[in-house]
Design an enzyme around this catalytic site. Structure first.
Site, PDB file in Angstrom:
ATOM      1  N   ASP A 178     -10.284  77.378 -11.350  1.00 20.19           N
ATOM      2  CA  ASP A 178     -11.058  76.249 -10.849  1.00 20.19           C
ATOM      3  C   ASP A 178     -10.205  75.116 -10.735  1.00 20.19           C
ATOM      4  O   ASP A 178     -10.647  74.184 -11.536  1.00 20.19           O
ATOM      5  CB  ASP A 178     -12.545  76.268 -11.205  1.00 20.19           C
ATOM      6  CG  ASP A 178     -13.175  77.236 -11.145  1.00 20.19           C
ATOM      7  OD1 ASP A 178     -13.882  77.735 -10.177  1.00 20.19           O
ATOM      8  OD2 ASP A 178     -13.441  78.078 -12.302  1.00 20.19           O
ATOM      9  N   ARG A 186      -9.135  72.181 -14.046  1.00 22.82           N
ATOM     10  CA  ARG A 186      -8.833  73.236 -15.225  1.00 22.82           C
ATOM     11  C   ARG A 186      -7.311  72.670 -15.922  1.00 22.82           C
ATOM     12  O   ARG A 186      -7.306  72.471 -16.860  1.00 22.82           O
ATOM     13  CB  ARG A 186      -8.819  74.601 -15.081  1.00 22.82           C
ATOM     14  CG  ARG A 186      -9.948  75.043 -14.498  1.00 22.82           C
ATOM     15  CD  ARG A 186     -11.341  75.132 -15.302  1.00 22.82           C
ATOM     16  NE  ARG A 186     -12.292  75.596 -14.891  1.00 22.82           N
ATOM     17  CZ  ARG A 186     -13.660  75.004 -14.822  1.00 22.82           C
ATOM     18  NH1 ARG A 186     -13.606  73.829 -15.202  1.00 22.82           N
ATOM     19  NH2 ARG A 186     -14.719  75.516 -14.203  1.00 22.82           N
ATOM     20  N   ARG A 246     -17.647  67.005  -6.143  1.00 24.07           N
ATOM     21  CA  ARG A 246     -17.028  68.181  -5.726  1.00 24.07           C
ATOM     22  C   ARG A 246     -17.176  68.454  -4.255  1.00 24.07           C
ATOM     23  O   ARG A 246     -16.241  69.384  -3.711  1.00 24.07           O
ATOM     24  CB  ARG A 246     -17.375  69.133  -6.711  1.00 24.07           C
ATOM     25  CG  ARG A 246     -17.430  69.110  -7.938  1.00 24.07           C
ATOM     26  CD  ARG A 246     -18.249  70.007  -8.979  1.00 24.07           C
ATOM     27  NE  ARG A 246     -17.880  71.328  -8.665  1.00 24.07           N
ATOM     28  CZ  ARG A 246     -18.571  72.644  -8.942  1.00 24.07           C
ATOM     29  NH1 ARG A 246     -19.729  72.351  -9.473  1.00 24.07           N
ATOM     30  NH2 ARG A 246     -17.892  73.542  -9.058  1.00 24.07           N
ATOM     31  N   LYS A 276     -16.241  77.859  -1.546  1.00 22.72           N
ATOM     32  CA  LYS A 276     -17.526  77.899  -2.394  1.00 22.72           C
ATOM     33  C   LYS A 276     -18.483  76.933  -2.222  1.00 22.72           C
ATOM     34  O   LYS A 276     -18.059  75.848  -1.614  1.00 22.72           O
ATOM     35  CB  LYS A 276     -17.203  78.228  -3.918  1.00 22.72           C
ATOM     36  CG  LYS A 276     -16.557  76.992  -4.391  1.00 22.72           C
ATOM     37  CD  LYS A 276     -16.014  77.348  -5.834  1.00 22.72           C
ATOM     38  CE  LYS A 276     -15.541  76.210  -6.893  1.00 22.72           C
ATOM     39  NZ  LYS A 276     -15.246  76.467  -8.016  1.00 22.72           N
ATOM     40  N   HIS A 277     -19.667  76.860  -2.454  1.00 27.11           N
ATOM     41  CA  HIS A 277     -20.441  78.336  -3.142  1.00 27.11           C
ATOM     42  C   HIS A 277     -21.540  78.570  -2.021  1.00 27.11           C
ATOM     43  O   HIS A 277     -22.605  78.144  -1.810  1.00 27.11           O
ATOM     44  CB  HIS A 277     -21.318  77.893  -4.373  1.00 27.11           C
ATOM     45  CG  HIS A 277     -20.318  77.051  -5.312  1.00 27.11           C
ATOM     46  ND1 HIS A 277     -20.007  75.650  -5.295  1.00 27.11           N
ATOM     47  CD2 HIS A 277     -19.925  77.506  -6.497  1.00 27.11           C
ATOM     48  CE1 HIS A 277     -19.263  75.562  -6.455  1.00 27.11           C
ATOM     49  NE2 HIS A 277     -19.386  76.412  -7.185  1.00 27.11           N
ATOM     50  N   HIS A 289     -25.873  76.642 -13.324  1.00 29.49           N
ATOM     51  CA  HIS A 289     -25.513  77.099 -14.622  1.00 29.49           C
ATOM     52  C   HIS A 289     -26.745  76.983 -15.536  1.00 29.49           C
ATOM     53  O   HIS A 289     -26.277  77.246 -16.748  1.00 29.49           O
ATOM     54  CB  HIS A 289     -24.391  75.847 -15.270  1.00 29.49           C
ATOM     55  CG  HIS A 289     -22.970  75.888 -14.416  1.00 29.49           C
ATOM     56  ND1 HIS A 289     -22.987  75.259 -13.190  1.00 29.49           N
ATOM     57  CD2 HIS A 289     -22.180  76.725 -14.495  1.00 29.49           C
ATOM     58  CE1 HIS A 289     -21.669  75.653 -12.561  1.00 29.49           C
ATOM     59  NE2 HIS A 289     -21.171  76.245 -13.638  1.00 29.49           N
ATOM     60  N   ASP A 361     -19.937  84.052  -8.100  1.00 29.30           N
ATOM     61  CA  ASP A 361     -19.842  83.066  -9.177  1.00 29.30           C
ATOM     62  C   ASP A 361     -19.929  83.709 -10.401  1.00 29.30           C
ATOM     63  O   ASP A 361     -20.004  84.754 -10.560  1.00 29.30           O
ATOM     64  CB  ASP A 361     -20.967  81.868  -8.768  1.00 29.30           C
ATOM     65  CG  ASP A 361     -20.693  80.599  -9.451  1.00 29.30           C
ATOM     66  OD1 ASP A 361     -19.491  80.442 -10.168  1.00 29.30           O
ATOM     67  OD2 ASP A 361     -21.186  79.816  -8.900  1.00 29.30           O
TER      68      ASP A 361
END
Length: 585
Positions: A178, A186, A246, A276-277, A289, A361
């Site tokens: 990601d 990351r 994002r 995404k998403h 999450h 996901d």
């Protein structure tokens, strides 16, 4: 559970139909393993060895779908299942890991190292994970295996060496991560840091986004990563803290142009983009999450607000789309989109015309953990996903898929279709130019692409447009932002502005997670480095937004504060009581 023969089926008619379908949609050393993997999960017996196929894999790289179909015809059940799984692994090396990482891998997959995981489960890919301080996705990042570019390249090389020994080794191994830039990044050290997607939305120039993401794609490819779970196509219709910066913004059409630019940039560098998403996480403030967000909008609102960026990504040739754990009331109430045939097959493929790889996901997120890993994997595949991401238990997911295949609850044609799509994407990536060398990372050209985009994003929401700040300047911030203050101090000094520890004109920085309590009443300038909503409560006579705290963003901000550049950005989200810019015209 009844047993059936598990030698590779010659599903000639199904494969012929699938070949046509895919061809029409494809534009554009802790414990060494043997060459042929023999270890399989204990609860499911292995199939017999795959016989030689009468249909050789085409040598020409010109038809990825045909090559994928031919390879699928040679694979055993275990190989087909492995191709649709993409777990994470513990450890920063493929073959040498710490005791703690080995324990983590044993708990999830019954092996010690990532390379053993690839061999045992005949995997099609692995996702690299990690998180930063402000990362809203840190809740399901169980470990980290990224440190610096050289380490990442060694890790990906080791993973590919293990995968190359598999029956599906003719196709490139997928290594994903990601790398969205901004709060979800990351790999942060030694690479070019792009400004956040929201900053790109503020700049409003898709050609700059494409150039910056082309540079980013080249750097990912140099590290051995060929799948980026980006860009985020979610329209920021709510103040979603998990999506936030994002997203490219609140305007569907402007966001669509940005998504298309990012897709083109990444894929021109040989890295598959995963938009995404789907069908749009920005329509709910709830964090998937933690829970299942409910999407209450009507179908007409989905078509108007949520879908345009996804359609733009599809039209730009995105190789993958990531499904989301969202309850979309207007389409399939009560069923998270990841498990919804109506959303993934009828809408995404039928209405939007997507023919590539659909990726779940993270299956280690709470909405997917309502079922066991095996059942969740089967449900996701039957709904229309082709690649199962980050299962919390690889052994159970693998065994569950094999068991469902053998008792008929998972149709063989669906598994064949999914594996063929994954392999088609791999062969498309194989046709891309060879990955650049590591010394291309953070090159002057790449840094320039990031700087141009970041400078175009700087937005003034209050105060005289582009007025030079009177010096000397004192830079302050909310807690924990020493690094960013240092970046801005360096950039201001380079721009000829004197910076003093105290007593100067206060420029105050606020960022991810900050609220009204993090503002300063005495600040002459307040700068929002994430979503700009917090500026609605600021009393500073000058309000600016960079939407990002990268070095490039601080350089762009310094040029504006020094009176050397005009802030040409426009806020891509509405901020209560403030205009999109005071620099219109």
């Amino acid at each position: 559970m009844s047993r059936v023969s598990t030698t590779p089926r010659r599903v000639g008619v199904a494969l012929a139909v699938l070949t046509t379908l895919l061809a029409s949609g494809c534009t554009g050393a802790e414990r060494p393993r043997s060459a042929t993997p023999t270890a399989t999960p204990s609860t499911v017996a292995p199939s017999t060895a795959a016989p030689a196929s009468s249909t050789p894999i085409p040598a020409s790289p010109g038809d990825p779908a045909a090559r994928a179909t031919a390879l699928v015809g040679r694979l055993a059940d275990e190989d087909l299942v492995g191709q649709v799984l993409m777990p994470y692994a513990y450890g920063s090396s493929a073959t040498e890991v710490s005791a703690g990482s080995a324990a983590g891998n044993r708990a999830m997959a019954g092996v010690d190292t990532p390379a053993e995981m690839v061999a045992k489960y005949r995997l099609g890919g692995v996702i690299l994970v990690g998180f930063s301080a402000d990362d809203p996705t840190s809740g399901n990042q169980e470990t980290t295996n990224v440190d610096n570019p050289r380490q990442v390249r060694a890790l990906t090389t080791g993973l590919r060496a293990a995968a190359g020994k598999l029956p599906a080794g003719a196709a490139p191994f997928l290594v994903g991560t990601d790398q969205e830039y901004g709060v979800v990044t990351r790999i942060t050290d030694g690479v070019t840091a792009l400004p956040s997607p929201l900053a790109a939305g503020a700049a409003g120039r898709p050609e700059l986004t494409e150039a910056a993401w082309r540079a980013a794609g080249a750097e990912l490819a140099a590290m051995g990563i060929n799948l980026d779970f980006a860009p985020v196509a979610d329209v920021l219709a709510t103040r979603s803290t998990v999506i936030g910066s994002r997203s490219f913004g609140a305007d569907p059409q402007r966001s669509a142009a940005q998504v298309a630019g990012a897709v083109r940039g990444l894929q021109s560098a040989g890295v598959a983009a995963s938009v995404k998403h789907f069908p749009g996480h920005g329509l709910s403030p709830t964090d998937s999450h933690k829970d299942v967000p409910v999407i209450p909008q009507s179908r007409a609102e989905l078509d108007r607000i949520a879908f345009p960026p996804f359609r733009a990504g599809v039209d730009a040739g995105a190789m993958a789309v990531m499904s989301a754990h969202l309850d979309v009331k207007a389409v399939d109430p009560g069923t998270p989109a990841t498990f919804s045939h109506k959303l993934l097959t009828d809408v995404l493929r039928g209405q939007l015309g997507f023919k590539g790889v659909v990726i779940t996901d993270g299956m280690n997120m709470p909405p997917a953990k309502r079922w066991s890993p095996g059942e969740a994997a089967v449900r996701a595949l039957k709904a229309g996903n082709d690649l199962i991401l980050m299962t919390p238990n690889l052994t159970q997911a693998y065994d569950g898929l094999l068991a469902a295949l053998r008792d008929g609850s998972l149709p063989r044609a669906r598994l064949v279709e999914a594996a063929t799509r994954v392999l088609t994407m791999k062969f498309r990536l194989a046709d891309k130019p060879a990955a650049p060398a590591l010394d291309t990372l953070a090159s002057p050209a790449h840094q320039q692409a990031a700087q141009v985009l970041a400078a175009a994003a700087v937005t003034q929401l209050r105060g005289a447009c582009g007025a030079k700040i009177p010096g000397p300047v004192t830079v302050t911030s909310s807690g924990g932002r020493d690094h960013t203050r240092a970046l801005l101090t360096r950039a201001l000094t380079a721009a000829g502005v004197k910076v003093v520890p105290s007593g100067g004109t206060v420029v105050h920085l606020v960022g991810y997670g900050d609220g009204a309590g993090d503002l300063r009443a005495d600040a002459k300038v307040t700068v929002a480095m994430d979503t700009p909503y917090v500026l609605a409560g600021a009393t500073s006579p000058t309000l600016l937004a960079t939407y990002s705290s990268s070095r490039a963003s601080m350089d762009g901000l310094a040029a504006v504060l020094a009176g050397k550049a005009r802030p040409t950005g426009r806020s891509p989200v509405p901020v209560s009581g403030l205009p999109a810019t005071t620099c219109a015209g």
